[in-house]
Design an enzyme around this catalytic site. Structure first.
Site, PDB file in Angstrom:
ATOM      1  N   THR A 276      -0.851   7.669  -1.004  1.00 46.64           N
ATOM      2  CA  THR A 276      -2.149   7.623  -1.686  1.00 46.64           C
ATOM      3  C   THR A 276      -3.088   6.565  -1.091  1.00 46.64           C
ATOM      4  O   THR A 276      -4.272   6.542  -1.398  1.00 46.64           O
ATOM      5  CB  THR A 276      -1.969   7.272  -3.175  1.00 46.64           C
ATOM      6  OG1 THR A 276      -1.387   5.963  -3.239  1.00 46.64           O
ATOM      7  CG2 THR A 276      -1.064   8.273  -3.859  1.00 46.64           C
TER       8      THR A 276
ATOM      9  N   ARG B  12       0.852  -1.199   0.000  1.00 40.34           N
ATOM     10  CA  ARG B  12       0.000   0.000   0.000  1.00 40.34           C
ATOM     11  C   ARG B  12       0.887   1.248   0.000  1.00 40.34           C
ATOM     12  O   ARG B  12       1.794   1.358   0.819  1.00 40.34           O
ATOM     13  CB  ARG B  12      -0.883  -0.019   1.249  1.00 40.34           C
ATOM     14  CG  ARG B  12      -2.024   0.959   1.195  1.00 40.34           C
ATOM     15  CD  ARG B  12      -2.825   0.866   2.474  1.00 40.34           C
ATOM     16  NE  ARG B  12      -3.445  -0.464   2.583  1.00 40.34           N
ATOM     17  CZ  ARG B  12      -4.744  -0.678   2.379  1.00 40.34           C
ATOM     18  NH1 ARG B  12      -5.531   0.339   2.099  1.00 40.34           N
ATOM     19  NH2 ARG B  12      -5.232  -1.874   2.475  1.00 40.34           N
TER      20      ARG B  12
ATOM     21  N   ASP C 242       0.542 -13.274   8.514  1.00 41.59           N
ATOM     22  CA  ASP C 242       1.041 -13.283   9.888  1.00 41.59           C
ATOM     23  C   ASP C 242       0.850 -14.650  10.528  1.00 41.59           C
ATOM     24  O   ASP C 242       1.745 -15.190  11.178  1.00 41.59           O
ATOM     25  CB  ASP C 242       0.314 -12.234  10.740  1.00 41.59           C
ATOM     26  CG  ASP C 242       0.958 -10.862  10.576  1.00 41.59           C
ATOM     27  OD1 ASP C 242       2.014 -10.785   9.910  1.00 41.59           O
ATOM     28  OD2 ASP C 242       0.394  -9.885  11.100  1.00 41.59           O
TER      29      ASP C 242
ATOM     30  N   ASP D  69      -5.029 -12.007   9.762  1.00 43.78           N
ATOM     31  CA  ASP D  69      -4.022 -11.777   8.720  1.00 43.78           C
ATOM     32  C   ASP D  69      -3.360 -13.101   8.362  1.00 43.78           C
ATOM     33  O   ASP D  69      -2.603 -13.668   9.153  1.00 43.78           O
ATOM     34  CB  ASP D  69      -2.972 -10.769   9.231  1.00 43.78           C
ATOM     35  CG  ASP D  69      -1.995 -10.378   8.134  1.00 43.78           C
ATOM     36  OD1 ASP D  69      -1.505 -11.286   7.414  1.00 43.78           O
ATOM     37  OD2 ASP D  69      -1.712  -9.180   7.997  1.00 43.78           O
TER      38      ASP D  69
END
Lengths: 223, 457
Positions: free
Chosen positions: A121, A117, A218, A215
């Site tokens: 933005t 990411r 993870d 996640d």
């Protein structure tokens, strides 16, 4: 009357195939969704689902009729797999699916894409890619365990299309998806097929799959 | 009457009675030292099959009280009277064996004059040789004997042999051994044992020296085995009764039968496995890949219960949990091809083995070896084989599991290939509640080739 187990939402999208919701598949999902499941078990049971997912995905590849001689001297009318394939995993969670693919296709080539990411933005951004040179001639199995918003998968498909892979030759394999993510994805990537293990209820306000499993990267690699 | 009891009248076409459910029982009696044991061993040695066993009276002495034990050590206890033996237990053991049940036989310690903790399991015997001085003495036992043999050896020779055995092998002194012979062995023989010669079918004079008589006995037993084999084969081929109340039901449509979905990948794998030109490396890889699919499918053939789990997102998920633990039993050798795939899905599952070899000429199955996982009767049992052609091995293996306490509906027979008209029909006709998972249904006879190619031998 006892409560029934929650199964996947039925797909209303022609591009989306949900793996058959058998009791044993649901039992596997029950284990990996459980917050108390330790990493060893999480890895083991995820791998089992991934293998089922890969087997289902491979069924969308083309085959041709073939006759072969059998050990009993009778001819057998069978099928032969056609077309070259490759896997492309979206780092890091997608790499967890590589072994499952190798278990079914021994010497399969595997490319990688890193999408993160963008801090400014908040949009997914391509940081790294390493793909087979002849990828445009191959069927691509795109690997990412969770389809939440669809952001990184859409970016990955754009990379593949920019390398000359026709959308019709891309299969996106994931364990759990959301209706919101699928909706966004099929609009942005027409022609790409999705094979999913389970369509969950929704995307929550934190942009996580709900109920989901947390996640995936993870839980598979770290926790 | 419990609802699980099967009506007896359905027999012939529905039930499978293995050869060990009607064993041929031979009783061999004679004086101590007459050579009974040697005659029995000679017959066993000549037959040389694991399904012939000797049942010795020596293991059925009654445990002694401290007082009796003291007398025994002073050579004053009468071991040669019928009262010294637990004939009730023996009759019961024999009765159970004749019903095909598994029996645990005590081992008797002559040193302690008591039963030891060690038991010997006896199961699957088609031929039982009951050997002991009182083999033809008890009415209940006599009724269960198919052949009664009396070994009639001269008493002087018996005494000489007995003294030698007692002194050389059992550490007794000459005086004690003589005392026993004179006060117990000989009078009891005259009183209880010699009269049983009257009811013997065959009397063998001179014991082991009488090779002609022993050869005749061996030939008799071999003939009996041949007849039993024929009946066994007939019974297997007659297993063709109604299934689910219908005569012509398509077995693949039964709710307890699962045939792997014939997807493109599955059909592609069949093509590779059936292709004579496929190299062994590829064959092994694709067979193992298919077996993973088969085992995953077999995991659906068991009960699940609802389980709610907390997820990391805080929203609970209502899922499923298998109700039983799973274990596997492989029919050697075909079923052992499952081992690698089984470990991928159930890494810590206990695996049992059953070796059932079929006669190459007649196809009759024989149980050679059996080792079942602990507590398997409380688990879901995946019974694995690669190819079920006649179904004989599977029908026998399921019988073995049931005889050992398994529940029919918890047995899931998993096989790559199955002949529909024979194997599947026979299995389901004999065991309508068993689960069956098949990778590919065959309509015509196919030779066994899967395990041969997988192992390369």
């Amino acid at each position: 009357m006892s409560k029934a187990a929650t199964l996947s939402i039925t797909s209303k999208w022609p591009e989306v195939t949900v793996v058959s919701q058998t009791p044993q598949l649901i039992a596997l999902f029950t284990i990996i969704r459980d917050v108390n499941t330790k990493r060893g078990d999480f890895v083991f049971y995820s791998d089992r689902i991934i293998r089922i997912l890969v087997e289902e995905g491979l069924n969308h590849l083309p085959v041709k009729d073939i006759e072969v001689p059998t050990p009993t001297d009778v001819t057998y009318d069978g099928l032969q797999f056609e077309g070259k394939i490759c896997g492309v995993s979206i780092m890091r969670a997608g790499e967890a699916m590589e072994q499952g693919l190798r278990d079914c296709c021994r010497s399969v080539r595997i490319g990688k894409i890193l999408i993160q990411r963008d801090e400014e933005t908040a949009e997914p951004k391509l940081f790294y890619e390493k793909l087979p040179a002849d990828i445009k001639d191959r069927y691509v199995l795109l690997l990412d365990p969770m389809l939440a918003t669809g952001g990184s998968a859409i970016t990955a498909v754009e990379v593949l299309i920019s390398k000359g892979v026709p959308a019709e030759r891309i299969l996106f394999l994931n364990l759990i998806s959301t209706p919101e993510g699928i909706e966004t994805f099929v609009k942005a990537c027409p022609g790409v097929k999705i094979i999913t293990g389970f369509i969950d209820k929704c995307l929550n306000e934190k942009k996580f799959v709900s109920p989901g499993l947390g996640d995936f990267g993870d839980r598979y690699y770290c926790i | 009457m419990s609802s699980s009891e099967e009506p007896q009248s359905l027999a012939s076409t529905h039930s499978y009675l293995p050869p060990w459910s009607s064993p041929h029982v031979i009783g061999i009696a004679g004086c101590s030292g007459s050579g009974k044991t040697s005659v029995a061993s000679q017959i066993l040695k000549a037959l040389n099959v694991p399904w012939a066993v000797i049942l010795s009276f020596d293991n059925f002495y009654k445990p002694l009280s401290p007082a009796q034990s003291k007398r025994a050590f002073a050579n004053e206890y009468d071991f040669d009277a019928p009262e010294a033996l637990d004939l009730d237990s023996l009759a019961c053991v024999l009765k159970n064996l004749r019903q095909g049940k598994k029996v645990d036989i005590f081992t008797y310690s002559f040193a302690q004059h008591n039963r030891t903790d060690v038991t010997t399991p006896v199961y699957g015997a088609n031929i039982i040789i009951l050997e002991g001085i009182f083999a033809l003495y008890d009415e209940r036992i006599n009724e269960m004997l198919d052949l009664k043999v009396f070994v009639d050896t001269d008493l002087d020779i018996c005494m000489a042999r007995r003294l030698r055995r007692d002194i050389v092998y059992r550490g007794r002194d000459l005086q004690g051994a003589m005392k026993q012979w004179m006060s117990f062995v000989k009078p009891n023989f005259e009183r209880y044992v010699r009269p049983t010669m009257e009811i013997a079918d065959v009397v063998v004079p001179r014991g082991l020296d009488n090779t002609v008589a022993i050869d005749m006995l061996i030939r008799h037993v071999q003939r009996t085995l041949t007849v039993k084999s024929r009946q066994h084969l007939e019974q297997l081929s007659n297993l063709n009764g109604e299934i689910a109340g219908q005569n012509d039901v398509d077995v693949c449509t039964l709710p307890n039968v699962r045939v792997l979905k014939q997807t493109n990948q599955v059909r592609g794998i069949h093509t590779i496995l059936f292709n004579r030109a496929t190299k062994r490396g590829d064959f092994i890889f694709y067979l193992e890949r298919l077996m993973v699919l088969l085992i995953e499918e077999a995991m659906n053939a068991q009960p699940y219960s609802i389980k709610e789990v907390p997820t990391p997102t805080g929203v609970p998920y209502t899922g499923l949990l298998p109700e039983l633990n799973t274990c596997a039993v492989e029919i050697v050798r075909g079923g052992t091809c499952f081992e690698t795939s089984l470990r991928k899905i159930l890494p810590d599952t206990a695996v049992g083995k059953i070796l059932i070899q079929s006669n190459a000429r007649t196809g009759e199955p024989f149980l050679h070896y059996l080792k079942l996982p602990p507590d398997f009767e409380n688990k879901q049992i995946l019974l694995c084989d690669t190819q079920a052609i006649t179904g004989a091995a599977a029908v026998m293996a399921i019988r073995v599991l049931l005889d050992h306490g398994a529940v029919e509906k918890n047995i899931c027979f998993v096989t790559y290939l199955a002949d529909k008209a024979r194997a599947m029909r026979r299995i389901l006709s004999a065991y309508p509640r068993v689960q069956v998972v098949v990778g590919k249904v065959e309509d015509t006879f196919k030779r066994r080739f899967i395990d041969t190619k997988y192992y390369g031998t």
